[in-house]
Design an enzyme around this catalytic site. Sequence first.
Site, PDB file in Angstrom:
ATOM      1  N   GLN A 116       2.393  40.417  32.743  1.00  0.00           N
ATOM      2  CA  GLN A 116       2.301  40.820  34.159  1.00  0.00           C
ATOM      3  C   GLN A 116       1.893  42.286  34.302  1.00  0.00           C
ATOM      4  O   GLN A 116       1.253  42.654  35.285  1.00  0.00           O
ATOM      5  CB  GLN A 116       3.654  40.606  34.866  1.00  0.00           C
ATOM      6  CG  GLN A 116       4.013  39.151  35.122  1.00  0.00           C
ATOM      7  CD  GLN A 116       4.859  38.575  34.006  1.00  0.00           C
ATOM      8  OE1 GLN A 116       4.776  39.011  32.862  1.00  0.00           O
ATOM      9  NE2 GLN A 116       5.660  37.573  34.309  1.00  0.00           N
ATOM     10  N   ASN A 138      16.086  41.533  35.358  1.00  0.00           N
ATOM     11  CA  ASN A 138      14.641  41.737  35.599  1.00  0.00           C
ATOM     12  C   ASN A 138      13.898  41.178  34.387  1.00  0.00           C
ATOM     13  O   ASN A 138      14.495  40.674  33.434  1.00  0.00           O
ATOM     14  CB  ASN A 138      14.335  43.221  35.831  1.00  0.00           C
ATOM     15  CG  ASN A 138      12.925  43.437  36.357  1.00  0.00           C
ATOM     16  OD1 ASN A 138      12.491  42.752  37.272  1.00  0.00           O
ATOM     17  ND2 ASN A 138      12.174  44.352  35.768  1.00  0.00           N
ATOM     18  N   GLY A 164       7.316  36.819  41.036  1.00  0.00           N
ATOM     19  CA  GLY A 164       7.924  38.023  41.585  1.00  0.00           C
ATOM     20  C   GLY A 164       8.909  37.603  42.665  1.00  0.00           C
ATOM     21  O   GLY A 164       8.573  36.781  43.536  1.00  0.00           O
ATOM     22  N   ASP A 207      15.048  40.798  39.864  1.00  0.00           N
ATOM     23  CA  ASP A 207      15.094  39.405  40.323  1.00  0.00           C
ATOM     24  C   ASP A 207      16.449  39.021  40.882  1.00  0.00           C
ATOM     25  O   ASP A 207      16.559  38.098  41.686  1.00  0.00           O
ATOM     26  CB  ASP A 207      14.720  38.465  39.176  1.00  0.00           C
ATOM     27  CG  ASP A 207      13.266  38.679  38.794  1.00  0.00           C
ATOM     28  OD1 ASP A 207      13.004  39.583  37.969  1.00  0.00           O
ATOM     29  OD2 ASP A 207      12.406  38.002  39.372  1.00  0.00           O
TER      30      ASP A 207
HETATM   31  O1  MRU Z   1       8.449  35.901  35.868  1.00  0.00           O
HETATM   32  P1  MRU Z   1       8.027  36.726  37.047  1.00  0.00           P
HETATM   33  O2  MRU Z   1       6.631  37.234  36.938  1.00  0.00           O
HETATM   34  O3  MRU Z   1       8.302  36.026  38.361  1.00  0.00           O
HETATM   35  O4  MRU Z   1       8.990  37.977  36.989  1.00  0.00           O
HETATM   36  C1  MRU Z   1       8.827  39.019  37.919  1.00  0.00           C
HETATM   37  C2  MRU Z   1       9.730  40.158  37.694  1.00  0.00           C
HETATM   38  O5  MRU Z   1      10.553  40.153  36.824  1.00  0.00           O
HETATM   39  C3  MRU Z   1       9.629  41.293  38.673  1.00  0.00           C
HETATM   40  O6  MRU Z   1       9.840  42.510  38.023  1.00  0.00           O
HETATM   41  C4  MRU Z   1      10.714  41.099  39.725  1.00  0.00           C
HETATM   42  O7  MRU Z   1      10.590  39.833  40.331  1.00  0.00           O
HETATM   43  C5  MRU Z   1      10.676  42.136  40.778  1.00  0.00           C
HETATM   44  S1  MRU Z   1       9.333  41.831  41.874  1.00  0.00           S
HETATM   45  C6  MRU Z   1       9.329  42.890  43.152  1.00  0.00           C
END
Ligand code: MRU
Length: 353
Positions: free
Chosen positions: A203, A254, A54, A244
């Site tokens: 997730q 994202n 995240g 992201d």
């Molecule tokens: O691969 P991840 O679990 O790090 O991806 C996370 C996401 O895509 C979240 O939606 C994004 O980081 C927003 S977190 C507030």
Amino acid sequence: MSSSTKTGVVETLRWRNGRLEMIDQRILPMRFEYLSYANADEVAQGIRSMVVRGAPAIGCAAAYGVALQALAHQHTEAKAFTQAMAHGFEVLAASRPTAVNLFWALQRMRQHQTAHAHLPQPELANGLLTLAHEIADEDVRINQAMGAHGANLLADGARVLTHCNAGALATAGHGTALGVFRSAVAAGKRISVYADETRPFLQGARLTAWEMVQEHIPVTLITDNMAGHLMKHGEIDAVVVGTDRVAANGDVANKIGTYMVAVLAHRHQIPFYVACPLSTIDMSLPHGDAIPIEERNPDEVTGFGGQRWAPEGVKVRNPAFDVTPAELVTALITEKGVVRQPNEAALKKLFEA
Ligand code: MRU
């Protein structure tokens, strides 16, 4: 389960006895455990292996990684200290490519190091730790501000879809998209959440569903391919996701599958909101095509948890993120307020004053 959620507060990262501890998100929701980190290499490995994930949480972890590196090497001679710090920045920057918060946090730490390079190393190391704490505390305040702005966009009784996890676990606390739900509930609104399971890393099923269940916010888990059906039958009133990296023109990177949700929302005239702290906006990139998209291990697609279901020899793609064009974004929810139909001029304004 030994949980830090008795008070409803998920402490994704915490400082204990001179070390960083992070919830091991790979084993949630089955087990709740912290892992402990002592230097930049270890933190980088924690980020790479998804112990922490995240965008804002990755940024906070990286800041602590730099501070730990300085503390671990504070008593070495100057040249060795400089080399260790350079290595720390390098290994952290290489841990994951898409979430810009990682690079944003490293830049803040580097600026502090440069500005205070004249200090004795132990003093510099403590200053870096203070800054890491500040970055984490600030993240919670920012999420609460976004939550307050975003809550105004949701009607009492709203049924809201989210994709991936943009909750307390993805931040230093409160969450971005889930922060909006938490703030709406705190304001007395009856909100119910649909959580996309979010293949391939799940997730949504593992983290978003867990966070909402912990807090008794009504949540319904669906597989990613069910969203269109529910929208068509009028069961979704709004979509709120995290991000992201947002490019200067408002394109939003994202979790993979977000673009599909945005297209569906547009088709069904459902508002598509993105909760986005300013630390996630990258004004150096003109548009979303310039955002680096992480390609992850094929094993995540061919099976899960050691169980393989796809045939040996099959070709696999596993891009971890996608880009939703700005034209599909109804509004960005930032700590400075709501930006409707985001574009470059509107984003530039956010950074003025
Ligand atoms: O691969 P991840 O679990 O790090 O991806 C996370 C996401 O895509 C979240 O939606 C994004 O980081 C927003 S977190 C507030």
